[in-house]
Design a protein around this motif. Structure first.
Motif, PDB file in Angstrom:
ATOM      1  N   ALA A   1       1.038  -1.157   0.004  1.00 32.34           N
ATOM      2  CA  ALA A   1       0.071  -0.070  -0.025  1.00 32.34           C
ATOM      3  C   ALA A   1       0.924   1.123  -0.105  1.00 32.34           C
ATOM      4  O   ALA A   1       0.517   2.326  -0.903  1.00 32.34           O
ATOM      5  N   GLU A   2       2.006   1.409   0.885  1.00 28.58           N
ATOM      6  CA  GLU A   2       2.717   2.572   0.992  1.00 28.58           C
ATOM      7  C   GLU A   2       3.530   2.481  -0.558  1.00 28.58           C
ATOM      8  O   GLU A   2       3.832   3.563  -1.065  1.00 28.58           O
ATOM      9  N   ASN A   3       3.925   1.487  -1.232  1.00 26.11           N
ATOM     10  CA  ASN A   3       4.400   1.478  -2.463  1.00 26.11           C
ATOM     11  C   ASN A   3       3.540   2.108  -3.656  1.00 26.11           C
ATOM     12  O   ASN A   3       4.021   2.986  -4.212  1.00 26.11           O
ATOM     13  N   GLY A   4       2.559   1.668  -3.351  1.00 25.27           N
ATOM     14  CA  GLY A   4       1.446   2.315  -4.144  1.00 25.27           C
ATOM     15  C   GLY A   4       1.203   3.832  -3.869  1.00 25.27           C
ATOM     16  O   GLY A   4       1.083   4.662  -5.109  1.00 25.27           O
ATOM     17  N   LEU A   5       1.346   4.197  -2.718  1.00 18.03           N
ATOM     18  CA  LEU A   5       1.296   5.730  -2.477  1.00 18.03           C
ATOM     19  C   LEU A   5       2.386   6.456  -3.002  1.00 18.03           C
ATOM     20  O   LEU A   5       2.318   7.523  -3.729  1.00 18.03           O
ATOM     21  N   LEU A   6       3.478   5.892  -2.915  1.00 16.12           N
ATOM     22  CA  LEU A   6       4.923   6.566  -3.271  1.00 16.12           C
ATOM     23  C   LEU A   6       4.684   6.512  -4.734  1.00 16.12           C
ATOM     24  O   LEU A   6       5.382   7.662  -5.381  1.00 16.12           O
ATOM     25  N   ARG A   7       4.381   5.611  -5.549  1.00 14.39           N
ATOM     26  CA  ARG A   7       4.184   5.492  -7.111  1.00 14.39           C
ATOM     27  C   ARG A   7       3.482   6.726  -7.323  1.00 14.39           C
ATOM     28  O   ARG A   7       3.920   7.660  -8.386  1.00 14.39           O
ATOM     29  N   GLN A   8       2.197   6.793  -6.665  1.00 12.79           N
ATOM     30  CA  GLN A   8       1.332   7.687  -7.251  1.00 12.79           C
ATOM     31  C   GLN A   8       1.815   9.180  -6.968  1.00 12.79           C
ATOM     32  O   GLN A   8       1.966  10.118  -7.930  1.00 12.79           O
ATOM     33  N   LEU A   9       2.630   9.395  -5.739  1.00 16.68           N
ATOM     34  CA  LEU A   9       3.376  10.600  -5.631  1.00 16.68           C
ATOM     35  C   LEU A   9       4.377  10.877  -6.594  1.00 16.68           C
ATOM     36  O   LEU A   9       4.391  11.987  -6.901  1.00 16.68           O
TER      37      LEU A   9
END
Length: 137
Positions: free
Chosen positions: A79-87
């Motif tokens: 989930a954190e990786n997804g957030l960081l990718r979107q960021l």
């Protein structure tokens, strides 16, 4: 437990088969089992095997708990990786827009490079703050 479990199993099955069939071999099978067990009784061996099974089962429960904890941690990291990718995607888009805007403003002479350096620093600070929030547990 340091007993040859395969040999014990074979001796036990031989004794059970001989006893069930009322075979004359029953006594020799029983003696072979007693010789194998030595000073231990069959009941003592059975209790030790039950204790060993309980310890192994408890160890298995620890492995299941560890597995579940690792899955939860993996899911959180995904989930954190997804957030960081979107960021990163959003940041890249904003920087491209800012770059185009800066080039147009500087070419037109309406804003100085110093003004845009300050603006880019503000954007970088926002990115740093967002990344810091995204990676906190």
């Amino acid at each position: 437990m340091s007993i040859d479990k395969q040999k014990l199993q074979a001796l036990l099955w031989a004794e059970v088969a001989a006893w069930s069939a009322s075979s004359p071999d029953w006594l020799s099978n029983s003696e072979a089992l007693e010789e194998f067990l030595g000073k231990q009784t069959l009941e003592e061996v059975a209790l030790e095997l039950l204790d060993e099974n309980e310890r192994l089962a408890a160890g298995g429960q620890l492995l299941v708990r560890d597995r579940d904890e690792l899955r939860a941690e993996r899911d959180q990291l995904k989930a954190e990786n997804g957030l960081l990718r979107q960021l990163a995607i959003d940041t890249g888009l904003e920087l491209r827009r800012a770059s185009s805007w800066i080039c147009r403003e500087v070419e037109a002479g309406t804003k100085s490079a110093t003004h845009w350096a300050v603006r880019l620093r503000e954007i970088a600070d926002k990115i740093d703050a967002a990344v810091g929030k995204a990676v906190q547990p």
